[in-house]
Write a protein that holds these residues in place. Structure first.
Motif, PDB file in Angstrom:
ATOM      1  N   ASP A   1     -12.291  67.064   6.469  1.00 52.85           N
ATOM      2  CA  ASP A   1     -12.122  68.016   7.578  1.00 52.85           C
ATOM      3  C   ASP A   1     -11.086  67.499   8.567  1.00 52.85           C
ATOM      4  OD1 ASP A   1     -14.224  69.573   6.493  1.00 52.85           O
ATOM      5  OD2 ASP A   1     -15.703  68.335   7.531  1.00 52.85           O
ATOM      6  N   ALA A   2      -9.988  68.284   8.744  1.00 52.11           N
ATOM      7  CA  ALA A   2      -8.927  67.912   9.705  1.00 52.11           C
ATOM      8  C   ALA A   2      -8.644  66.409   9.598  1.00 52.11           C
ATOM      9  CB  ALA A   2      -9.331  68.310  11.128  1.00 52.11           C
ATOM     10  N   PHE A   3      -8.164  66.009   8.463  1.00 50.61           N
ATOM     11  CA  PHE A   3      -8.158  64.582   8.114  1.00 50.61           C
ATOM     12  C   PHE A   3      -7.372  63.731   9.102  1.00 50.61           C
ATOM     13  CE2 PHE A   3      -6.323  61.133   5.343  1.00 50.61           C
ATOM     14  CZ  PHE A   3      -7.467  60.356   5.353  1.00 50.61           C
ATOM     15  N   TYR A   4      -6.121  64.110   9.414  1.00 49.14           N
ATOM     16  CA  TYR A   4      -5.312  63.302  10.335  1.00 49.14           C
ATOM     17  C   TYR A   4      -6.006  63.156  11.688  1.00 49.14           C
ATOM     18  CZ  TYR A   4      -1.358  63.717   7.091  1.00 49.14           C
ATOM     19  OH  TYR A   4      -0.542  63.651   6.005  1.00 49.14           O
ATOM     20  N   ALA A   5      -6.593  64.261  12.158  1.00 46.68           N
ATOM     21  CA  ALA A   5      -7.289  64.212  13.454  1.00 46.68           C
ATOM     22  C   ALA A   5      -8.517  63.313  13.371  1.00 46.68           C
ATOM     23  CB  ALA A   5      -7.677  65.630  13.887  1.00 46.68           C
ATOM     24  N   GLN A   6      -9.247  63.365  12.245  1.00 47.39           N
ATOM     25  CA  GLN A   6     -10.409  62.483  12.089  1.00 47.39           C
ATOM     26  C   GLN A   6      -9.981  61.019  12.049  1.00 47.39           C
ATOM     27  OE1 GLN A   6     -14.326  63.267  10.147  1.00 47.39           O
ATOM     28  NE2 GLN A   6     -13.011  64.495   8.793  1.00 47.39           N
ATOM     29  N   CYS A   7      -8.867  60.736  11.399  1.00 45.03           N
ATOM     30  CA  CYS A   7      -8.391  59.349  11.329  1.00 45.03           C
ATOM     31  C   CYS A   7      -8.129  58.797  12.725  1.00 45.03           C
ATOM     32  CB  CYS A   7      -7.119  59.260  10.479  1.00 45.03           C
ATOM     33  SG  CYS A   7      -7.381  59.500   8.697  1.00 45.03           S
ATOM     34  N   GLU A   8      -7.493  59.608  13.584  1.00 48.04           N
ATOM     35  CA  GLU A   8      -7.219  59.146  14.944  1.00 48.04           C
ATOM     36  C   GLU A   8      -8.506  59.065  15.756  1.00 48.04           C
ATOM     37  OE1 GLU A   8      -4.513  57.911  15.735  1.00 48.04           O
ATOM     38  OE2 GLU A   8      -3.305  58.577  14.030  1.00 48.04           O
ATOM     39  N   THR A   9      -9.452  59.967  15.521  1.00 45.77           N
ATOM     40  CA  THR A   9     -10.733  59.899  16.238  1.00 45.77           C
ATOM     41  C   THR A   9     -11.484  58.631  15.883  1.00 45.77           C
ATOM     42  OG1 THR A   9     -10.875  62.310  16.312  1.00 45.77           O
ATOM     43  CG2 THR A   9     -12.916  61.080  16.607  1.00 45.77           C
ATOM     44  N   VAL A  10     -11.515  58.292  14.580  1.00 42.68           N
ATOM     45  CA  VAL A  10     -12.206  57.074  14.141  1.00 42.68           C
ATOM     46  C   VAL A  10     -11.477  55.845  14.649  1.00 42.68           C
ATOM     47  CG1 VAL A  10     -12.892  55.739  12.136  1.00 42.68           C
ATOM     48  CG2 VAL A  10     -13.224  58.223  12.147  1.00 42.68           C
ATOM     49  N   ARG A  11     -10.124  55.859  14.590  1.00 42.09           N
ATOM     50  CA  ARG A  11      -9.355  54.694  15.038  1.00 42.09           C
ATOM     51  C   ARG A  11      -9.542  54.445  16.527  1.00 42.09           C
ATOM     52  NH1 ARG A  11      -4.455  53.574  17.340  1.00 42.09           N
ATOM     53  NH2 ARG A  11      -3.999  55.797  17.585  1.00 42.09           N
ATOM     54  N   LEU A  12      -9.511  55.503  17.307  1.00 41.46           N
ATOM     55  CA  LEU A  12      -9.659  55.362  18.762  1.00 41.46           C
ATOM     56  C   LEU A  12     -11.108  55.181  19.182  1.00 41.46           C
ATOM     57  CD1 LEU A  12      -7.117  58.118  19.892  1.00 41.46           C
ATOM     58  CD2 LEU A  12      -6.758  55.639  19.863  1.00 41.46           C
ATOM     59  N   GLY A  13     -12.056  55.518  18.306  1.00 43.92           N
ATOM     60  CA  GLY A  13     -13.465  55.353  18.627  1.00 43.92           C
ATOM     61  C   GLY A  13     -13.972  56.328  19.671  1.00 43.92           C
ATOM     62  N   ILE A  14     -13.430  57.532  19.676  1.00 45.12           N
ATOM     63  CA  ILE A  14     -13.850  58.525  20.664  1.00 45.12           C
ATOM     64  C   ILE A  14     -14.879  59.468  20.044  1.00 45.12           C
ATOM     65  CG2 ILE A  14     -11.636  58.414  21.850  1.00 45.12           C
ATOM     66  CD1 ILE A  14     -10.811  60.964  20.493  1.00 45.12           C
ATOM     67  N   ASN A  15     -15.512  60.247  20.853  1.00 46.19           N
ATOM     68  CA  ASN A  15     -16.525  61.200  20.415  1.00 46.19           C
ATOM     69  C   ASN A  15     -15.879  62.311  19.588  1.00 46.19           C
ATOM     70  OD1 ASN A  15     -18.618  63.008  20.124  1.00 46.19           O
ATOM     71  ND2 ASN A  15     -19.232  62.978  22.269  1.00 46.19           N
ATOM     72  N   PRO A  16     -16.408  62.610  18.386  1.00 46.50           N
ATOM     73  CA  PRO A  16     -15.806  63.658  17.564  1.00 46.50           C
ATOM     74  C   PRO A  16     -15.835  65.027  18.227  1.00 46.50           C
ATOM     75  CG  PRO A  16     -17.284  62.306  16.259  1.00 46.50           C
ATOM     76  CD  PRO A  16     -17.491  61.916  17.686  1.00 46.50           C
ATOM     77  N   ALA A  17     -16.675  65.212  19.263  1.00 43.05           N
ATOM     78  CA  ALA A  17     -16.741  66.514  19.930  1.00 43.05           C
ATOM     79  C   ALA A  17     -15.579  66.737  20.891  1.00 43.05           C
ATOM     80  CB  ALA A  17     -18.062  66.647  20.677  1.00 43.05           C
ATOM     81  N   LYS A  18     -14.835  65.695  21.217  1.00 47.30           N
ATOM     82  CA  LYS A  18     -13.708  65.851  22.127  1.00 47.30           C
ATOM     83  C   LYS A  18     -12.538  66.529  21.415  1.00 47.30           C
ATOM     84  CE  LYS A  18     -14.577  62.086  25.365  1.00 47.30           C
ATOM     85  NZ  LYS A  18     -14.004  60.890  26.022  1.00 47.30           N
ATOM     86  N   LEU A  19     -11.730  67.229  22.223  1.00 50.36           N
ATOM     87  CA  LEU A  19     -10.575  67.933  21.681  1.00 50.36           C
ATOM     88  C   LEU A  19      -9.454  66.925  21.411  1.00 50.36           C
ATOM     89  CD1 LEU A  19     -12.281  70.118  23.242  1.00 50.36           C
ATOM     90  CD2 LEU A  19     -10.113  71.323  23.623  1.00 50.36           C
ATOM     91  N   LEU A  20      -8.913  66.989  20.220  1.00 52.32           N
ATOM     92  CA  LEU A  20      -7.853  66.034  19.846  1.00 52.32           C
ATOM     93  C   LEU A  20      -6.868  66.717  18.907  1.00 52.32           C
ATOM     94  CD1 LEU A  20      -8.041  62.312  19.109  1.00 52.32           C
ATOM     95  CD2 LEU A  20      -7.067  63.765  17.336  1.00 52.32           C
ATOM     96  N   ALA A  21      -5.596  66.388  19.109  1.00 52.50           N
ATOM     97  CA  ALA A  21      -4.517  66.869  18.239  1.00 52.50           C
ATOM     98  C   ALA A  21      -3.599  65.703  17.900  1.00 52.50           C
ATOM     99  CB  ALA A  21      -3.737  67.992  18.919  1.00 52.50           C
ATOM    100  N   VAL A  22      -3.027  65.750  16.718  1.00 51.17           N
ATOM    101  CA  VAL A  22      -2.087  64.717  16.271  1.00 51.17           C
ATOM    102  C   VAL A  22      -0.677  65.258  16.477  1.00 51.17           C
ATOM    103  CG1 VAL A  22      -1.314  63.300  14.349  1.00 51.17           C
ATOM    104  CG2 VAL A  22      -3.730  63.832  14.606  1.00 51.17           C
TER     105      VAL A  22
END
Length: 747
Positions: free
Chosen positions: A52-73
């Motif tokens: 699911d939204a792989f690039y965005a998940q990679c940055e979420t996991v790398r940064l260690g932020i909450n997956p519920a936050k809005l994020l774009a690559v």
């Protein structure tokens, strides 16, 4: 008295109906093909896992932020990935970074990793605000996402049995899994009644009906059945197989989330096409099951342009031909109409694909075939020096990925390097082989790339350059357990010991046969045989002794006299036990005399023939003064006298035309020689001066004495009349025979 009736009717009882056990729609053959992952098996189960939204998940996991936050690559001024919380605000990948911040001020925009000149590795030091100013000096790197993709793929393989897994990496965030073989094993484990052989050993016999009447699909999304199907119908074995596969995929997805913190969606169906459509049906973090009885209803809700291979030119052609893009509106079109509009092959393929028929296999290739690093220049670059700076970044990018592929450990390495150069509307490519005989280095790749760029410049018109890319390909597995040349060399004490041993062997070379290498193989001659061995026995021993004496003075040669002496007194096997080695045996003078004194019984006519032949041989070869066998001497052209001995009298033949003494085996060939001479002489002689051909004497046999010359029968040279008293005279020369025909005598 009343009499009873002849037949008494029994009381009426309710008719007991026998419950017949229904058979399955599938056969034992279908069950067998399931174990081999056959693409045509109706019980086959394919899973498609999509991150699911792989690039965005990679940055979420790398940064260690909450997956519920809005994020774009972010990549420069555009967005290449948006997570699902941000998509709820209407953000898509087509919006700019400015538009995204206007809609969602709290959105996190993380720029992708980049390379810059002088860096040994990609970094995340580029700020999203300064991205527009750095576009001319940096290059994007997607390596962080490739690394995570490999980790996820390795985890998926670890969750499946090694001997039954078939996994295909479709893209950086998609995986196909053929679960047929694993489902077959679990099916036999849960339902032992399927283990036995087919009734009557007939694989076409139907399987027994499953004992289960209800299935628990847990949290899976079940699609509605086709119009002709009902949920009240009992499940069949295809439903059982799909249920088992859904349990396997659910477990794999749970491991991915627990171990790596990534969510993914999955689709399960009987082929790859339907499974891929199913994985996108319930996103994110959902699992959709499309049973065989629900495929038609599921596909009818789609646009066929969403199906793989129908989203490009072919899809546009179908839309233009039938004025629709919906599967439901294309289903009524007949096969003949599709073939007429699109051709036989394409029409037949489209007819099957919109009905859910797809036999493409899951290809378990997971290794990459090529690596590419490219850059589009805005503005264009105009010098060789600037292009070389970018080539260094390309090489560093590719080499870091090669290291991950195991190029330093010689696991896998490419064979070719390619450079693509675009100037205006013209694109040129250059290719070169990568040397395979030495270790691959980053500097070596850069020199190859630099030379390719120089070739492009030599061809002319290279600037300004709008795009430059470098790639390597032709990957192959490295050679394993290969031994270098150093492994074949000896050093130090081992070399010294071998050298001393060689000196000892050389010093003892003449001391005995046991120190010598085996003699060359020689033909073995029987002990009791006569002929040439007995006749030349003494002379051969004399020549052998002379050769051995002539070589005795060479200190580096083997003592051949002792070897020859040992060969005369050794059996066929020799002292080293070589059964194939044969020694030449020379008969002694006593044995020759004893052989000559044996009485020989010959017929009287043979004795007379030998006597007459001996007188003729004595005229040609007069006996030597010492009574020895006649000899003839001639010069071989180099001043060396060669001594030759005639053959035994019983093995010779004397030509009556040229009085040449020849071996009996060469008689026929010699007569052919005279026959050829006669043909040549007759061809060069005028017809009027040609004499009649002379009759050739009959063939001589071993036991028949040669008749006197006046009593010999005629006959041609080839057709000898040895059995006739006289030969037939040649035919007359007045009937216009062809050239060379008159001399042929047919009798």
């Amino acid at each position: 008295m009343t009499s009873s009736p002849d037949f008494l009717s029994s009381p009426t009882t309710p008719r007991r109906t026998r419950r017949t056990r229904r058979k399955s729609r599938f056969t034992y053959k279908n069950l067998s093909t399931l174990a081999h992952s056959s693409p045509t098996c109706p019980l086959r189960v394919i899973a498609h896992i999509d991150l699911d939204a792989f690039y965005a998940q990679c940055e979420t996991v790398r940064l260690g932020i909450n997956p519920a936050k809005l994020l774009a690559v972010q990549q420069w001024q555009g967005l290449i990935a948006i997570n699902y919380p941000a998509r709820a605000f209407g953000l898509t990948r087509h919006v700019t970074i400015t538009e995204a911040k206007e809609k969602c001020p709290e959105i996190i925009c993380q720029h992708v990793a980049t390379w810059k000149e002088g860096d040994a590795k990609w970094t995340y030091d580029l700020d999203s605000v300064d991205a527009a100013r750095e576009i001319a000096t940096r290059k994007v790197s997607l390596d962080p996402y490739r690394i995570q993709s490999r980790r996820i793929l390795a985890l998926i393989k670890d969750c499946l049995p090694a001997d039954k897994q078939r996994v295909e990496k479709a893209s950086i965030d998609e995986v196909f899994i053929d679960l047929s073989a694993q489902v077959h094993a679990l099916l036999l484990e849960r339902y032992p009644e399927l283990r036995g052989p087919a009734p009557y050993d007939d694989p076409s016999e139907p399987l027994p009906r499953p004992p289960t009447t209800a299935l628990d699909w847990a949290a899976d999304a079940l699609l509605d059945l086709d119009a002709t199907q009902s949920e009240e119908d009992d499940p069949d074995w295809d439903d059982i197989c799909t249920l088992i596969a859904s349990e396997i995929v659910r477990d794999v997805r749970q491991h991915i989330y627990t171990d790596l913190h990534y969510t993914c969606s999955a689709g399960l169906a009987r082929n790859k096409m339907v499974a891929k459509l199913g994985s996108a049906h319930k996103k994110p973090n959902g699992q959709t099951v499309i049973r065989n009885r629900a495929i038609q209803h599921f596909l009818s809700t789609f646009k066929f342009t969403k199906i793989r291979n129908l989203g490009g030119k072919l899809g546009d052609e179908v839309v233009a031909a039938f004025n629709t893009d919906l599967v439901s509106e294309l289903l009524p079109v007949s096969l003949e109409q599709l073939k007429k509009q699109l051709g036989d092959d394409t029409g037949a393929w489209l007819y099957g694909i919109i009905r859910g028929e797809d036999t493409s296999e899951v290809n378990p290739r997971t290794q990459i075939k090529s690596m590419l690093s490219a850059k589009s220049f805005r503005p264009s670059i105009n010098s060789f020096e600037i292009a070389c700076k970018w080539l260094r970044i390309f090489v560093a990018d590719i080499f870091s990925r090669l290291v991950e592929e195991g190029v330093l450990e010689n696991k896998r390495r490419p064979k070719t390097i390619n450079l693509h150069h675009r100037q205006g509307a013209q694109t040129r490519s250059k290719q070169a082989p990568i040397p395979m005989g030495r270790q691959m280095t980053e500097e070596g790749l850069f020199e190859l790339a630099r030379n390719l760029l120089a070739q492009v410049i030599v061809d002319g018109r290279a600037w300004p350059c709008a795009n430059l890319s470098l790639s390597v390909g032709g990957f192959e597995d490295g050679v394993k357990d290969n031994k270098g040349i150093g492994g074949f060399l000896v050093h130090g004490e081992e070399a010294k010991a071998l050298r001393e041993q060689a000196v000892k062997v050389k010093s003892r070379a003449g001391g005995g046969r046991s120190e010598m290498p085996p003699a060359a193989k020689k033909r073995r001659v029987g002990e009791g045989g006569g002929g040439i061995t007995r006749f030349f026995g003494g002379h051969a021993r004399e020549e052998s002794a002379g050769r051995e004496a002539s070589r005795a003075g060479d200190e580096d040669d083997i003592n051949l006299a002792e070897v020859s002496h040992a060969a005369q007194h050794t059996g066929a096997g020799g002292e080293d036990g070589d059964e194939e080695e044969e020694e030449l045996y020379f008969a002694s003078e006593e044995e020759c005399q004893a052989e000559d004194q044996r009485p020989v019984s010959r017929p009287q006519h043979a004795q007379d023939h030998l006597a007459s032949s001996q007188s003729l041989i004595d005229q040609v070869y007069p006996p030597e003064p010492d009574g020895g066998p006649p000899q003839s001497n001639h010069d071989d052209g180099d001043g060396v006298q060669i001594h030759t001995h005639p053959q035994s009298m019983t093995d010779t033949y004397t030509c009556p035309r040229c009085l040449t003494n020849l071996p009996e085996a060469e008689k026929a060939e010699h007569e052919d020689f005279h026959f050829a001479q006669d043909l040549q002489q007759e061809a060069s002689t005028p017809p009027s001066a040609r004499p009649l051909p002379k009759p050739v004497p009959p063939a001589k046999t071993a036991n028949t004495p040669r008749p006197p010359s006046g009593e010999r029968g005629g006959g041609g040279a080839r057709g000898r009349g040895s059995g006739r008293g006289r030969g037939r005279p040649p035919a007359s020369s007045t009937l216009g025979q062809e050239r060379g025909q008159r001399k042929l005598a047919f009798g």
